[in-house]
Design an enzyme around this catalytic site. Structure first.
Site, PDB file in Angstrom:
ATOM      1  N   TYR A  32       0.827  -1.202   0.000  1.00 36.07           N
ATOM      2  CA  TYR A  32       0.000   0.000   0.000  1.00 36.07           C
ATOM      3  C   TYR A  32       0.863   1.254   0.000  1.00 36.07           C
ATOM      4  O   TYR A  32       2.081   1.185   0.211  1.00 36.07           O
ATOM      5  CB  TYR A  32      -0.949   0.003   1.207  1.00 36.07           C
ATOM      6  CG  TYR A  32      -0.303   0.345   2.541  1.00 36.07           C
ATOM      7  CD1 TYR A  32       0.532  -0.547   3.198  1.00 36.07           C
ATOM      8  CD2 TYR A  32      -0.530   1.590   3.140  1.00 36.07           C
ATOM      9  CE1 TYR A  32       1.113  -0.220   4.421  1.00 36.07           C
ATOM     10  CE2 TYR A  32       0.042   1.912   4.363  1.00 36.07           C
ATOM     11  CZ  TYR A  32       0.867   1.007   4.998  1.00 36.07           C
ATOM     12  OH  TYR A  32       1.445   1.329   6.198  1.00 36.07           O
ATOM     13  N   LEU A 202      11.025   1.139   7.304  1.00 41.18           N
ATOM     14  CA  LEU A 202      10.390   1.584   6.067  1.00 41.18           C
ATOM     15  C   LEU A 202      11.046   2.921   5.703  1.00 41.18           C
ATOM     16  O   LEU A 202      11.065   3.840   6.528  1.00 41.18           O
ATOM     17  CB  LEU A 202       8.889   1.797   6.266  1.00 41.18           C
ATOM     18  CG  LEU A 202       8.214   2.265   4.979  1.00 41.18           C
ATOM     19  CD1 LEU A 202       8.004   1.074   4.039  1.00 41.18           C
ATOM     20  CD2 LEU A 202       6.903   2.954   5.258  1.00 41.18           C
TER      21      LEU A 202
HETATM   22  N1  PMP Z   1       7.618   3.836   9.081  1.00 43.65           N
HETATM   23  C1  PMP Z   1       6.474   3.130   9.117  1.00 43.65           C
HETATM   24  C2  PMP Z   1       6.477   1.787   9.763  1.00 43.65           C
HETATM   25  C3  PMP Z   1       5.298   3.652   8.563  1.00 43.65           C
HETATM   26  O1  PMP Z   1       4.150   2.940   8.595  1.00 43.65           O
HETATM   27  C4  PMP Z   1       5.324   4.948   7.990  1.00 43.65           C
HETATM   28  C5  PMP Z   1       4.067   5.546   7.432  1.00 43.65           C
HETATM   29  N2  PMP Z   1       3.689   4.907   6.258  1.00 43.65           N
HETATM   30  C6  PMP Z   1       6.541   5.644   7.969  1.00 43.65           C
HETATM   31  C7  PMP Z   1       7.667   5.063   8.525  1.00 43.65           C
HETATM   32  C8  PMP Z   1       6.628   7.008   7.341  1.00 43.65           C
HETATM   33  O2  PMP Z   1       6.608   6.911   5.948  1.00 43.65           O
HETATM   34  P1  PMP Z   1       6.122   8.124   5.047  1.00 43.65           P
HETATM   35  O3  PMP Z   1       6.950   9.296   5.430  1.00 43.65           O
HETATM   36  O4  PMP Z   1       6.398   7.676   3.658  1.00 43.65           O
HETATM   37  O5  PMP Z   1       4.678   8.322   5.321  1.00 43.65           O
END
Ligand code: PMP
Length: 283
Positions: A32, A202
């Site tokens: 996603y 992530l």
């Molecule tokens: N780490 C995790 C585990 C997340 O779920 C998210 C949010 N999707 C993020 C980091 C931050 O990612 P982003 O800045 O792309 O929203």
């Protein structure tokens, strides 16, 4: 926000249906993205698409798009149909429908679901949040934005019940990231420290942008793990994500972060990040 996109058509939420044989439903076999939009303009779109492509590749899910420009057109249309100006897009792609079997089915088409949701009120958190600490109980491919989020849910729920906004997860004595955000500290010399982008976190889109902004403005960034001992000594701490932007962290477990001083670098980054998003609106 009642109109959802499902596999090629725009449907009212109550008619937006997915098969009970969807591999996402049966196995969390999908990926996603959450993408912001403002004044109907998608924010950091190419960065989200790059990560989406990586996630699909890593799970060997066939990409539903040859050219991701069509995805951009679909999302823009969804925003128009829902008569929205700002908010977030949730986009989910699963491997497709198949008889329940662990092995990958052949010749299946991925399922695509897209919907919009509003910005939450950030006024209660923009001045700073408290985060708890928990063991990182996730798998070894946290770099894949998989819809399989049970460990994140369990830890976030525990944190919420203890009055924390977020949890910072620890693996082998080092903070990896939050359950829904990336984690940063700023040391006494004004350097930013955050976990390296590898399989244990992530790689957040917001994280990447904030690092770029920091470097462009002469702030040193060290992508290396930090520990609770480093948090005890740090000057500032913050977290980042698409849905909240840059949010100061004023307490980690029972460690109060430099409570008397305003987080100058965090405020600076937060402002520059907002400017960076606003520039995209006028492109
Ligand atoms: N780490 C995790 C585990 C997340 O779920 C998210 C949010 N999707 C993020 C980091 C931050 O990612 P982003 O800045 O792309 O929203």
């Amino acid at each position: 926000m009642q109109i959802y996109y499902v596999n090629g058509s725009f449907e009212h939420k109550s008619d937006a249906l997915i098969s009970v044989e969807d591999r996402g439903f049966n196995f969390s076999d999908g990926v996603y993205e959450v993408i912001g939009f403002k004044n109907k303009k998608l924010l950091n779109f190419n960065k989200h698409v790059d990560r989406l492509k990586r996630s699909l590749f890593n799970l060997q899910i066939k990409s539903p798009y040859k050219n991701f420009k069509s995805l951009e057109l679909i999302i823009t249309r969804l925003i128009e149909i829902n008569k929205l100006c700002g908010g977030f897009i949730y986009l989910q792609i699963t491997r497709g429908n198949a008889k329940r079997d662990h092995l990958f089915p052949v010749n299946v088409n991925p399922n695509v679901v897209i919907f919009a949701f509003p910005q939450k009120d950030l006024s209660g958190i923009s001045k700073g949040v408290k985060v708890g600490i928990s063991e990182d109980i996730r798998w070894m491919r946290c770099d894949v934005k998989s819809i399989s989020l049970l460990p994140n849910l369990l830890e976030k729920q525990k944190a919420y019940e203890k009055g924390f906004f977020e949890i910072w997860q620890i693996r082998n004595k080092f903070i990896t990231e939050g359950s829904t955000s990336n984690a940063f500290i700023i040391d006494k010399l004004g350097n930013i420290i955050t976990h390296p982008k590898n399989n244990l976190i992530l790689g957040g889109v917001t994280r990447d942008v904030v690092i770029e902004i920091a470097k462009l403005n002469g702030i040193k960034v060290f992508e290396k793990p930090f520990s609770l001992a480093d948090i005890k000594k740090c000057n500032e701490a913050f977290l980042t994500s698409t849905t909240v932007g840059v949010i100061p962290v004023k307490q980690v477990n029972n460690i109060k972060i430099n409570s008397k001083k305003k987080g100058e670098i965090t405020s600076f980054l937060s402002e520059k990040y907002d400017n960076f998003l606003n520039l995209q609106i006028n492109e």
